[in-house]
Design an enzyme around this catalytic site. Structure first.
Site, PDB file in Angstrom:
ATOM      1  N   ASP A 268      45.276  41.236  39.051  1.00 22.49           N
ATOM      2  CA  ASP A 268      45.504  42.681  39.110  1.00 22.49           C
ATOM      3  C   ASP A 268      46.899  43.011  39.611  1.00 22.49           C
ATOM      4  OD1 ASP A 268      44.530  41.467  41.528  1.00 22.49           O
ATOM      5  OD2 ASP A 268      44.704  43.457  42.410  1.00 22.49           O
ATOM      6  N   GLU A 269      47.322  44.197  39.260  1.00 22.78           N
ATOM      7  CA  GLU A 269      48.510  44.822  39.831  1.00 22.78           C
ATOM      8  C   GLU A 269      49.733  43.916  39.889  1.00 22.78           C
ATOM      9  OE1 GLU A 269      47.001  48.202  42.779  1.00 22.78           O
ATOM     10  OE2 GLU A 269      46.834  46.206  43.630  1.00 22.78           O
TER      11      GLU A 269
END
Lengths: 540, 568
Positions: free
Chosen positions: B365-366
């Site tokens: 993620d991210e």
């Protein structure tokens, strides 16, 4: 930031410094969370403090607190010596007993000088809390007018001491001249919406002492329950406590709390809130509440003290006499907030009484009549009083020495503070310090930046502001989460109420409150974290 | 005093309570018919409904008192209880295996555990004997079909059980030991202190099974270190709520507390403190075993290529160094170096050996692409591969990591970022996609399942995002199937997870912040889809919160109230 809900722009900046990106935040600027280190910073920040780079070591075996030759002596100070010795040397446990440095000068003694007699005394609004602390080897001195000043000075002293990684206890050469900006620095706990065991009340008193708070505003009873075991009306708790055996503050408990507070220089101001917020009184004190009507028949419901009956005032006289005998503080909080007139309006006897008294249909006059009676009773039993702002808002004539607690946000706080003080009445602020109202993220900044004197008024008006209170209402709080929810957020309020008006740098405060949080954790309190990271010495 | 708002709310509440009371009556009748549940004799004072809690006009404290009624949380799929009551006594009650049942240490230990849980409520009541006019139950007989020695729960494990409480005794039947554990939990919740403080339970017939097989709680031990003691306590609380997955977000940017065998320097240099703020191999084993015995899987997350700054303290070359106006900083793992994949191969080999669960969470993620932009090495690689945007590079990275996991014989879970629109085909079909963004989570669930990928939901269950007041209803109302999709798509929803990210949470406040709010999610994931009666849930949740407190979990209060035992 995907789900960042708080609106304080200032804090999102601060937050960005500490909060790393994770599946819910998208903060590009990341900084490694630093270990929160002990450096001997003091919170609340002293009024005047000079520290030099010269440092001394303290040895567990040789260090002692002593009285100076002409000092007054008393149990308050004796016990504080023992407490602070433990907080300095024993707090890390036997396994981590401090080691002594051989090549540093040693501070072997802190000599205390109390000017006023202190045996058996209780703190009061007028108590002096000034102290002068001089740390210089081999013997430091702590001079204060009263035992209370000594307590504040010992707290400061204990905070100046820090532990190095190799286990030495160090203190820098320091002089402190300190006194509080406001005389009334309180925490409100609500023991009616949830019962809070004595154990947590005491933990909270410890935390208050670590933050130099000096008033425990005990909102002891309210609608949900009546846990105070009254001597004159034992039925109040027998029928109004959640459980008359287990969810109860006995007279012994109350004495215990008062003494524990006294030894820490904390006043206990009890609140018996009337005429509203009294649902729990009904069962144990029949006839005290007003019967509500549907048309011409009582509907079986009751609400608020019945202001038209003499018996109501007799009850209150007896109860307040007891309160005077049990609680030594000069002040009692009489509440007076949030009175709903619907039940009074429904009651035909009250309607007649209104006519007789010439109140017309203005029920705030009836409220005024009730409050006026209660205030007079309180004066007659020899107590001063604090009331919530509604009492004044409704135009009740109050005695000049009344203290008004401002809690609403409307009318705007500055307007209300100006109005209260313009009448020559003293004010306590709590509007911006409702710590029960939690939100996501770092919120202490909003408490820290709330300035009690931020209103338009003369110097005389400003002088009437005697302080403020952090309130922890009990809807969602009990022993399971009280300490973690209140601390270290209340530390921000502590500094606002103690330190100089110019102490407003958030950057400085961040460092102090970080260390203070870790200090509280090290001392055994579940103070919650402010941002990712860890304490140099974590308790567990 | 108490907030200004409240006065206004008083009126809305009053009106609402009237409406609710009427609805409640209808609902009550309906429930009665649907489940065949018969109200208990002796409960002449009904438990107050949630919306009447704050009504001020009636006086008395009764409405604040939480009553023990032996109601089960999460609500069983089918339950019939009658007014007939039985009592238990510590001296005479036993857990036993039925003839022909499989036996194992998981159950042996559960017997001990539940004996304590049931009978350690109050010393006063334990000494009481059953009196003549009440029927004493003396045995709970467990029958387990499948061998269970040394077993570990997995995604396909059966948790179904049947529990019958009659005059003849208590019979608990399950295919697997996990079903038996769930049944024992239910049994322990059926017991309440009835008249004279006796341990009482009603005649009951329960058939129960979970709606979703993946019911998780995520703890983040990187932003704050959480001592093992509190992780274990949390596992207890999970068992009390029939959660079955501990998603251990063990490392992240702030710290690397996992003490690796292959790369010990990762925690030496990346933990907050290399001696005190680490999970040793022994700690990990303790947690794994504690979880196993409670029927809880431990899914470790080693989040890459982003969220890895703490890895860089020991392995700076793993991270891509980026240059900006303000100087250089370290970004995500370097996706263009072969060394990165060799390192990940070794680390994941270790993860496979240490964590028995079939699933490994790879994060993903991210990822901050800013660091990759304007980097010569990356640009060159992109050109060579013909990638026109950075998400493709990320996909390239994750694909290779997933391949490594595949080659180790495990399956991967990743955050939804990996299955961005257009990239769904880049991951193998057995990858589990965890949907976490609160906005449009339903669309994301639909998109992911349309491509045949399995999914778990967290978008509406970020419990670290606190607010004032009672917030459990919003978690309770969130249904993982509430998106537009076919039956086949819905079947790809494995469940969900309550996430407690660690920015503002450590051992000082973890348990009260998580419980009983996570209980709302427990019921959504276990109970039938039509278990949506808020009034009924409020009453049962009130009892369940007190139950957890009594069992030593500092679960925070839901509203003004008092539990029916000594305040703790």
């Amino acid at each position: 930031m995907a789900v960042f809900r708080t609106t304080q722009a200032l804090f999102s900046v601060l937050l960005a410094l500490f909060v790393s990106p994770l599946p819910c935040h998208n903060v590009p600027a990341y900084q490694k969370p630093v270990m929160v280190q002990q450096t001997g910073k003091v919170l609340p920040k002293p009024q005047m403090m000079t520290a030099s780079a010269e440092a001394y070591t303290l040895a567990m075996s040789s260090f002692k607190f002593t009285y100076g030759s002409s000092s007054q002596m008393c149990d308050i100070v004796d016990q504080a010596f023992r407490r602070y010795y433990d907080l300095i040397f024993v707090v890390d446990g036997v396994k981590k007993a401090p080691v002594v440095s051989k090549d540093m000068s040693e501070l072997t003694e802190l000599q205390i000088m109390v000017k006023e007699p202190c045996k058996g005394v209780y703190p009061s609004l007028e108590s002096s809390e000034n102290y002068t602390l001089t740390v210089a080897a081999p013997i430091g001195t702590l001079v204060a007018d009263s035992a209370w000043g000594v307590l504040r000075g010992l707290e400061t002293f204990s905070q100046l001491v820090y532990r190095t990684d190799d286990g030495m206890m160090i203190i820098n050469k320091t002089t402190v001249e300190d006194f509080p900006r406001f005389a009334h620095r309180g925490i409100l706990l609500d023991t009616s919406r949830h019962f809070i065991p004595i154990k947590y009340i005491k933990q909270n008193l410890d935390a208050m002492a670590y933050n130099k708070f000096n008033v425990f505003h005990w909102h002891i009873v309210d609608d949900p329950s009546f846990p105070y075991q009254s001597v004159v009306f034992p039925d109040l708790s027998a029928k109004g406590a959640f459980n008359p055996y287990t969810h109860l503050y006995t007279q012994e408990d109350v004495k215990d709390v008062i003494e524990y507070s006294r030894l820490r220089g904390i006043r206990v101001v009890p609140e018996f809130d009337t005429p509203g917020h009294t649902a729990s009184w009904g069962a144990g004190l029949p006839g005290f509440l007003t019967p509500c009507y549907d048309g011409t028949t009582p509907n079986g419901k009751y609400y608020a003290a019945n202001p038209m009956l003499n018996t109501t005032y007799d009850y209150m006289t007896k109860l307040l006499q007891e309160v005077r005998d049990v609680f030594p503080d000069k002040y009692v909080h009489l509440g007076g907030d949030e009175v709903n007139f619907n039940c009074w309006k429904s009651n035909p006897d009250i309607t007649k009484f209104m006519e007789k008294m010439g109140f017309g249909t203005d029920y705030s006059k009836l409220e005024e009549y009730y409050i006026k009676n209660i205030l007079d009773i309180t004066t007659s039993v020899g107590r001063d009083y604090i009331v919530w702002q509604e009492v004044l808002d409704n135009g009740v004539q109050v005695a000049k020495d009344t203290v008004v607690e401002v809690w609403k946000r409307k009318p705007p706080v500055p307007t209300e503070m100006a109005r209260v003080t313009a009448k020559g009445l003293r004010a306590i602020l709590s509007s911006c310090w409702y710590l029960n109202r939690i939100s996501y993220g770092v919120d202490w900044g909003q408490y820290y930046t709330c300035e009690p004197l931020n209103f338009t008024g003369t110097q005389a008006q400003k002088d009437l502001v005697i302080g403020g209170e952090a309130c922890m209402w009990g809807e969602y709080v009990d022993g399971t989460n009280l300490i973690a929810r209140l601390w270290p957020r209340a530390s921000a309020v502590a500094e606002r109420l103690w330190s100089n008006k110019d102490v407003t740098s958030m950057a400085d405060a961040t460092v102090r409150i970080d260390e203070q949080r870790c200090r509280m954790v090290r001392r055994g309190l579940n103070a919650e974290p402010l941002h990712p990271g860890f304490c140099q010495f974590e308790y567990d | 005093m108490a907030p200004n708002l409240r006065r206004k709310r008083q009126w809305t509440k009053l009106c609402f309570s009237l409406v609710a009371a009427v609805l409640c009556c209808y609902a009550g009748v309906f429930t009665l018919r649907r489940s065949g549940y018969i109200a208990r004799a002796g409960l002449d004072e009904p438990i107050q409904s949630a919306s009447l809690r704050f009504s001020r006009n009636t006086g008395g404290t009764g409405r604040y008192l939480v009553r023990e009624a032996g109601q089960v949380w999460p609500k069983p799929q089918h339950q019939v209880s009658t007014v007939e009551v039985f009592v238990l006594n510590r001296d005479t009650f036993n857990f036993n295996y039925a003839p022909g049942s499989q036996r194992c240490e998981i159950l042996d230990l559960a017997f001990e555990r539940y004996t304590e849980i049931i009978f350690s409520i109050d010393e006063a009541t334990t000494s009481r004997k059953c009196d003549a006019d009440s029927t004493c139950l003396t045995v709970l007989e467990v029958s387990v079909k499948e061998p269970c020695k040394g077993a570990s729960l997995h995604l396909e494990s059966k948790e179904k059980y049947g529990l019958v409480v009659t005059r003849e005794g208590v019979k608990l039947k399950a295919d697997s030991v996990w079903g038996a554990l769930r049944g024992l939990e239910t049994f322990s919740q059926l017991i309440y202190r009835g008249e004279h403080g006796l341990y009482t339970l009603n005649r009951t017939d329960i058939t129960d099974f979970p709606r979703f097989p993946h019911r998780g709680v995520l703890l983040d031990t990187s932003r704050h270190f959480v001592p093992v003691k509190y992780i274990l306590q949390n596992l207890d609380a999970m068992a009390f709520n029939k959660f079955n997955v501990f998603h251990w977000h063990i490392v992240d940017d702030p710290s690397f507390p996992y003490e690796s065998v292959a790369f010990p320097e990762l925690s030496k240099k990346g933990a907050f403190h290399p001696d005190t703020h680490v999970y040793t191999q022994k700690d990990v084993r303790t947690i794994l075993e504690y979880a196993r015995l409670r029927g809880i899987r431990v899914v470790p997350e080693f989040d890459t290529p982003g969220h890895t700054l703490s890895w860089g303290h020991a392995k700076p070359d793993l991270l891509k160094t980026c240059y900006t106006m303000s100087g250089k900083y370290r970004g995500a793992l370097n996706p263009v170096h072969e060394a990165t994949y060799q390192f990940m191969g070794k680390l994941l080999q270790e993860v496979k050996d240490v964590f028995p669960d079939q699933l490994v969470h790879l994060g993903g993620d991210e990822v901050n692409f800013a660091c990759w932009k304007n980097d010569a090495e990356i640009t060159q690689f992109m050109e060579k591969q013909g990638y026109d945007y950075y998400a493709k590079l990320q996909t390239y990275y994750i694909q290779r990591i997933i391949k490594i996991v595949e080659s180790l014989g495990k399956e991967s879970a990743v955050w939804e970022d990996v299955a961005a629109k257009g990239q769904e085909g880049s991951v193998p079909k057995d990858t589990v996609i965890q949907v976490w963004r609160p906005r449009n989570w339903a669309q994301k669930m639909a998109q992911v399942t349309r491509h045949g990928l399995r999914t778990i939901l967290s978008g509406c269950w970020y419990l670290d995002l606190i607010s004032y007041g009672e917030d459990w209803p919003s978690y309770y109302r969130c249904d993982p199937h509430a998106f537009n999709g076919t039956k086949a798509q819905k079947d790809l929803v494995l469940g969900g997870e309550a996430c407690l990210w660690g920015e503002f949470v450590d051992w000082t406040n973890l348990l009260p912040r998580l419980w009983p709010r996570a209980s709302a999610i427990a019921e959504r994931l276990w109970s039938s889809e039509d278990t949506t009666d808020m009034e009924d849930a409020a009453v049962r949740l009130g009892e369940h919160r007190c139950r957890m407190v009594r069992r030593g979990i500092p679960a925070q209060p839901l509203h003004p109230s008092a539990c029916p035992f000594l305040p703790v």
